[in-house]
Design a protein around this motif. Structure first.
Motif, short mmCIF file in Angstrom:
data_model
loop_
_atom_site.label_atom_id
_atom_site.label_comp_id
_atom_site.label_asym_id
_atom_site.label_seq_id
_atom_site.Cartn_x
_atom_site.Cartn_y
_atom_site.Cartn_z
N ASP A 259 0.83 -1.21 0.00
CA ASP A 259 0.00 0.00 0.00
C ASP A 259 0.87 1.26 0.00
O ASP A 259 0.66 2.19 -0.78
CB ASP A 259 -0.94 0.01 1.21
N ALA A 260 1.86 1.25 0.89
CA ALA A 260 2.75 2.41 0.99
C ALA A 260 3.57 2.57 -0.29
O ALA A 260 3.82 3.69 -0.76
CB ALA A 260 3.69 2.24 2.19
N ARG A 261 3.96 1.45 -0.85
CA ARG A 261 4.78 1.48 -2.07
C ARG A 261 3.99 2.08 -3.25
O ARG A 261 4.49 2.88 -4.02
CB ARG A 261 5.23 0.05 -2.38
N ILE A 262 2.74 1.66 -3.36
CA ILE A 262 1.88 2.17 -4.45
C ILE A 262 1.67 3.68 -4.26
O ILE A 262 1.74 4.46 -5.21
CB ILE A 262 0.53 1.41 -4.46
N LYS A 263 1.46 4.06 -3.01
CA LYS A 263 1.23 5.49 -2.71
C LYS A 263 2.48 6.31 -3.07
O LYS A 263 2.38 7.39 -3.66
CB LYS A 263 0.91 5.63 -1.22
N ARG A 264 3.64 5.78 -2.70
CA ARG A 264 4.89 6.51 -2.99
C ARG A 264 5.08 6.66 -4.51
O ARG A 264 5.44 7.74 -4.98
CB ARG A 264 6.08 5.76 -2.36
N HIS A 265 4.84 5.59 -5.24
CA HIS A 265 4.98 5.69 -6.70
C HIS A 265 4.01 6.74 -7.27
O HIS A 265 4.39 7.55 -8.11
CB HIS A 265 4.70 4.32 -7.36
N ALA A 266 2.77 6.71 -6.80
CA ALA A 266 1.76 7.65 -7.31
C ALA A 266 2.16 9.09 -6.99
O ALA A 266 2.05 9.99 -7.84
CB ALA A 266 0.40 7.31 -6.73
N THR A 267 2.65 9.29 -5.77
CA THR A 267 3.05 10.65 -5.35
C THR A 267 4.19 11.16 -6.21
O THR A 267 4.20 12.32 -6.65
CB THR A 267 3.49 10.62 -3.86
N CYS A 268 5.17 10.30 -6.45
CA CYS A 268 6.34 10.72 -7.24
C CYS A 268 5.94 11.08 -8.67
O CYS A 268 6.38 12.10 -9.21
CB CYS A 268 7.42 9.63 -7.23
N ALA A 269 5.11 10.24 -9.29
CA ALA A 269 4.70 10.50 -10.68
C ALA A 269 3.84 11.77 -10.75
O ALA A 269 3.98 12.59 -11.67
CB ALA A 269 3.94 9.31 -11.26
N GLU A 270 3.00 11.92 -9.74
CA GLU A 270 2.15 13.12 -9.71
C GLU A 270 3.00 14.39 -9.58
O GLU A 270 2.70 15.41 -10.19
CB GLU A 270 1.22 12.99 -8.49
N ALA A 271 4.08 14.28 -8.81
CA ALA A 271 4.97 15.43 -8.63
C ALA A 271 5.66 15.78 -9.95
O ALA A 271 5.81 16.97 -10.28
CB ALA A 271 6.01 15.12 -7.55
N VAL A 272 6.04 14.77 -10.73
CA VAL A 272 6.67 15.04 -12.03
C VAL A 272 5.66 15.76 -12.94
O VAL A 272 5.98 16.75 -13.59
CB VAL A 272 7.17 13.74 -12.71
N ARG A 273 4.42 15.26 -12.93
CA ARG A 273 3.39 15.87 -13.79
C ARG A 273 3.10 17.31 -13.37
O ARG A 273 2.97 18.20 -14.22
CB ARG A 273 2.09 15.06 -13.73
N ALA A 274 3.03 17.53 -12.05
CA ALA A 274 2.73 18.89 -11.56
C ALA A 274 3.86 19.84 -11.95
O ALA A 274 3.61 20.97 -12.40
CB ALA A 274 2.55 18.86 -10.04
N ALA A 275 5.11 19.38 -11.82
CA ALA A 275 6.25 20.23 -12.16
C ALA A 275 6.26 20.52 -13.67
O ALA A 275 6.50 21.66 -14.09
CB ALA A 275 7.55 19.55 -11.75
N ALA A 276 5.97 19.49 -14.47
CA ALA A 276 5.95 19.67 -15.93
C ALA A 276 4.88 20.70 -16.29
O ALA A 276 5.12 21.62 -17.08
CB ALA A 276 5.67 18.34 -16.61
N ASN A 277 3.75 20.56 -15.67
CA ASN A 277 2.64 21.48 -15.93
C ASN A 277 3.05 22.92 -15.59
O ASN A 277 2.82 23.85 -16.37
CB ASN A 277 1.45 21.01 -15.08
#
Ligand code: PLP
Length: 360
Positions: A259-277
């Motif tokens: 659960d924690a691992r999935i959350k960490r992956h999602a957070t990291c990818a979301e951060a890349v998308r937010a920064a790109a945006n």
């Protein structure tokens, strides 16, 4: 985690933990002995949790493509049609593999554009033995709708073969709930083990399809894996040092918890998308429905006007960060930042900071 110097932010291979590297330097053991069998069982037990399945799991000495070929080659033959769903390089790879064994009825989308489920169903109505899907199309940064494809496969009574190479171990993959007959993963992606091993979960229905076949591939014979697997062994000499590394990497997965691992992956990818945006960089995938998503493990972005994806990759490399460009016809047009395996938010921050400098 104290990783090597330089940052590997590509969609596999990913940095592996020092304890995984140390595990690989252990002395060799008898692969027909009790110590190996205990390690094999331990790995399969943790993998069952990652795959969310009660199906048999096998560990192959060979990269992800070996498991893709085992899945298709063991279940389909010259008179069978496979519906291959393609919106990137790995969907195309399934098609190429299926063509070596039998016939295909491909759905060929623009790379990175989401599938129309109505079109998928039309293909299935034309008759098929199996359907292949790449859950996370690494080449294009798009996550395809595995659950919905699983429903269609069930409705039309076809085998569902899924490449979970860049989701299993980093994202939510419900093999049993989605009705995936064969799901495959490679060691070097979200599981953060060294490259060279692949794993496959295989359903009873998939084994029945193998029983109906006159002949199976030799080295990639999943029935041979089943026979040996029942004795907690592999049919041929396994890559023992890689198994040592895999076992240690899987213990890291277990300690963190899925659960924690999935959350960490999602957070990291979301951060890349937010920064790109925030930097005005466009995402590459074309999402045309509510079932497809941006990937949670690799972000594919269009190269901004005036630069190529390869320029960005080269400039990032000069700053100690390895990212990926585009593959095949996407070379130069896109660039990709992997955020899988052991990646932490601090790695994303550093990557984004350098990307800003490179694009300035
Ligand atoms: N499938 C996907 C989605 C991938 O990302 C990859 C590798 O990048 C593969 C299959 C092929 O795996 P391998 O290179 O381990 O054979």
């Amino acid at each position: 985690m104290d990783l090597e110097d330089g940052l590997l932010m590509m969609p596999g291979p990913v940095p592996v933990a020092p304890r995984v590297l140390r595990a690989m330097s252990k002395p060799m053991i008898n692969h027909r002995g009790a110590e190996f069998s205990a390690m094999y069982d331990d790995c399969c037990e943790i993998l069952a949790d990652v795959f969310q399945t009660k199906n048999d799991i096998f560990i192959l000495s060979g990269s992800g493509t070996a498991a893709m070929e085992a899945a298709v080659g063991c279940t389909t033959g010259k008179d069978d049609v496979v519906v291959t769903l393609e919106n990137g390089k790995f969907g195309e790879r399934f098609k190429k593999i299926a063509l070596r064994y039998g016939k295909v009825n491909p759905l060929e989308n623009e790379w990175g554009s989401s599938f129309d489920l109505g079109e998928v169903e039309k293909k299935l109505e034309e008759g098929a033995k199996a359907i292949t899907l790449v859950h996370n199309e690494t080449s294009a940064g798009i996550q395809n709708p595995a659950k919905e494809i699983g429903k269609l496969a069930k409705k039309h009574d076809v085998l569902f073969i899924m490449d979970g190479v860049t989701t299993l171990g980093g994202d939510d993959v419900k093999v049993d709930e989605w009705g995936v007959d064969i799901a495959v993963v490679g060691s070097q992606k979200c599981l953060a083990a060294p490259p060279g091993l692949s794993m496959a979960s295989v359903s009873k229905r998939a084994f029945e399809a193998m029983d109906e076949k006159e002949s199976l591939p030799y080295y990639l014979d999943l029935k041979a894996y089943k026979k040996s697997g029942d004795k907690s062994q592999t049919p041929y000499t396994p890559a023992v040092p890689l198994f040592f590394g895999l076992q240690e990497a899987l213990h890291i997965v277990k300690e963190e918890g899925m659960d924690a691992r999935i959350k960490r992956h999602a957070t990291c990818a979301e951060a890349v998308r937010a920064a790109a945006n925030a930097m005005g960089i466009e995402m590459f995938p074309q999402l045309n429905d509510e079932f497809s998503h941006y990937s949670n493990t690799v972000t594919a972005m269009k190269a901004p006007e005036g630069v190529t994806g390869n320029d960005i990759k080269k400039d990032m490399m000069a700053r100690g960060i390895t990212i990926a460009g585009g593959q095949d016809h996407l070379s130069g047009k896109i660039f990709r930042i992997g955020s899988m395996g052991n990646v932490q938010p601090k790695d994303i921050i550093l990557t984004i900071q350098e990307l800003e400098v490179v694009l300035r």
